[in-house]
Design an enzyme around this catalytic site. Structure first.
Site, mmCIF file in Angstrom:
data_model
loop_
_atom_site.group_PDB
_atom_site.id
_atom_site.type_symbol
_atom_site.label_atom_id
_atom_site.label_comp_id
_atom_site.label_asym_id
_atom_site.label_seq_id
_atom_site.Cartn_x
_atom_site.Cartn_y
_atom_site.Cartn_z
ATOM 1 N N TYR A 51 -22.780 8.243 6.484
ATOM 2 C CA TYR A 51 -21.578 8.917 5.960
ATOM 3 C C TYR A 51 -21.966 10.074 5.039
ATOM 4 C CZ TYR A 51 -18.279 5.577 7.927
ATOM 5 O OH TYR A 51 -17.518 4.838 8.804
ATOM 6 N N ARG A 100 0.808 -1.219 0.000
ATOM 7 C CA ARG A 100 0.000 0.000 0.000
ATOM 8 C C ARG A 100 0.843 1.272 0.000
ATOM 9 N NH1 ARG A 100 -4.612 1.339 2.190
ATOM 10 N NH2 ARG A 100 -3.824 3.324 1.442
#
Ligand code: CP3
Length: 348
Positions: free
Chosen positions: A155, A44
């Site tokens: 959200y 990552r």
């Protein structure tokens, strides 16, 4: 005799989800792919979270990492619940240490225009990621997932993670029509996301309603359950068991099962025995080790794991998991040891 698995459909995980006999209790961990693994942190490096979810080769690699390392009984596709929202054009980011942040929160009817219908073409990297990982997985089932309408709505309305969900609840009760319209669109997006993964070859799906435990059962039934049921019904014609998970849902478990689940996810606040008493016999259960206990000395952890395995075995259909996701600082060697222990303690 339980047949030796020849396809993911005969795996212990899929069989447990259907409440069929299993040679041992299957185990996987929510957030098994992630920051607890050094190999994850390595691949990552320098790649943003959303960007990583859009690179099929990276998706396949990260999905495989916990299977290779821990020998878990399922992989979960590496992605995030907000990826489909970004795919249809919502301006958002996943901020490290914070979570999803939405540039312009949803508050009015006009905001609905920013939520078009999701089609297969919106998620090519998911289809490709699934297809890339399947050959390497072999008999091990792949779990596809989506965020449930309530958690996604929270959200969008709050603009990011929220402790009290006050704007979300204000819309729910203050403008129920707008709430239902918003959740109707989110149910389509959520259901289509599950369907894309099942069509590409996922053997199980999980609907994450992580924050829905902030609601009363009355509100859940009136404002949320029909939309989660609609999302789950998008895969009802496909041969994939459906897991329905949330946290702090002790009061909601029966309603979450009735939304169309085969497996009800149970967090660590409710025992598996109490959960079964509340939902009845027609469901399998998944859970429910407290992820914080992975930091306890091994003998203490071992005792709790054995007790959850024994409780799960009181009735058919138990998938061992945590009550919520792996915490970033978790020692991955402890996770591997838990997998071995669950298998050993449940083998017959
Ligand atoms: O291994 C797996 O479980 C598969 C991958 C997965 C991720 N997110 C990857 C991820 C899954 C299933 C999710 C679902 C998800 N995302 C949920 C539901 C599950 C739950 O934990 O309740 C929720 C609420 C989100 C939203 C979200 N995304 C949060 C709260 C965070 C954490 C923010 C942080 O940095 O602490 C994310 C980011 C995220 N999603 C990470 C991972 C591996 C961490 C980002 C990173 O590694 O940089």
């Amino acid at each position: 005799m339980t047949p030796t698995p020849k396809s993911p459909r005969d795996s212990a995980l899929v069989r447990a989800a259907r409440r069929q006999s299993v040679p041992y209790t299957p185990v996987w961990f929510m957030r098994q792919a992630g920051r607890s693994l050094p190999e994850y942190r390595k691949v990552r490096e320098g790649v943003g979270m959303l960007d990583s979810c859009r690179k099929p080769d990276l998706v396949a690699e990260i999905t495989m990492q916990p299977v290779r390392r821990h020998g878990v009984d399922a992989a979960i596709l590496f992605s995030d619940i907000v990826v489909p929202l970004a795919a249809v054009g919502v301006d958002l980011d996943i901020v490290p240490g914070v979570g999803p942040v939405v540039a312009q929160p949803f508050r009015t009817l006009a905001d609905l225009e920013r939520l078009p219908e999701l089609t297969l073409e919106h998620l090519p990297y998911i289809t490709e990621g699934v297809q890339l990982v399947l050959p390497e997985l072999g008999d091990t089932p792949l779990i596809g997932f989506a965020g449930a309408p309530f958690t996604l709505a929270s959200y969008l309305i709050e603009g990011g993670p929220s402790k009290n969900h006050e704007r979300t609840k204000a819309m729910m009760h203050g403008d129920p029509q707008l709430w239902h319209q918003l959740c109707g669109r989110l149910a389509q997006i959520s259901g289509a996301t599950l369907r894309v993964q099942a069509l590409a070859g996922a053997s199980v799906v999980q609907l994450f309603d992580s924050w829905v435990g902030v609601l009363s059962r009355l509100d859940y039934d009136a404002f949320v359950q029909p939309h989660s049921a609609a999302a789950l019904s998008a895969v009802a014609d496909l041969d994939v068991p459906k897991i329905h998970f949330g946290t702090c849902t002790g009061e909601l478990l029966a309603s979450m099962g009735a939304a169309g689940a085969d497996v009800v996810g149970v967090d660590f606040r409710t025992s598996l025995t109490d959960a079964r008493a509340r939902i009845g016999d027609q469901y399998a259960v998944q859970g429910n080790l407290d992820p914080a206990l992975l930091f306890a000395p091994w003998p203490a952890l071992e005792k709790v794991v054995r007790s959850i395995v024994a409780e799960g075995a009181q009735s058919s259909g138990h998938i061992f998991n945590l009550g919520h996701g792996v915490l970033p600082g978790t020692d991955p060697e402890v996770l591997t040891r838990v997998v071995e222990l669950v298998h050993e303690a449940s083998a017959h």
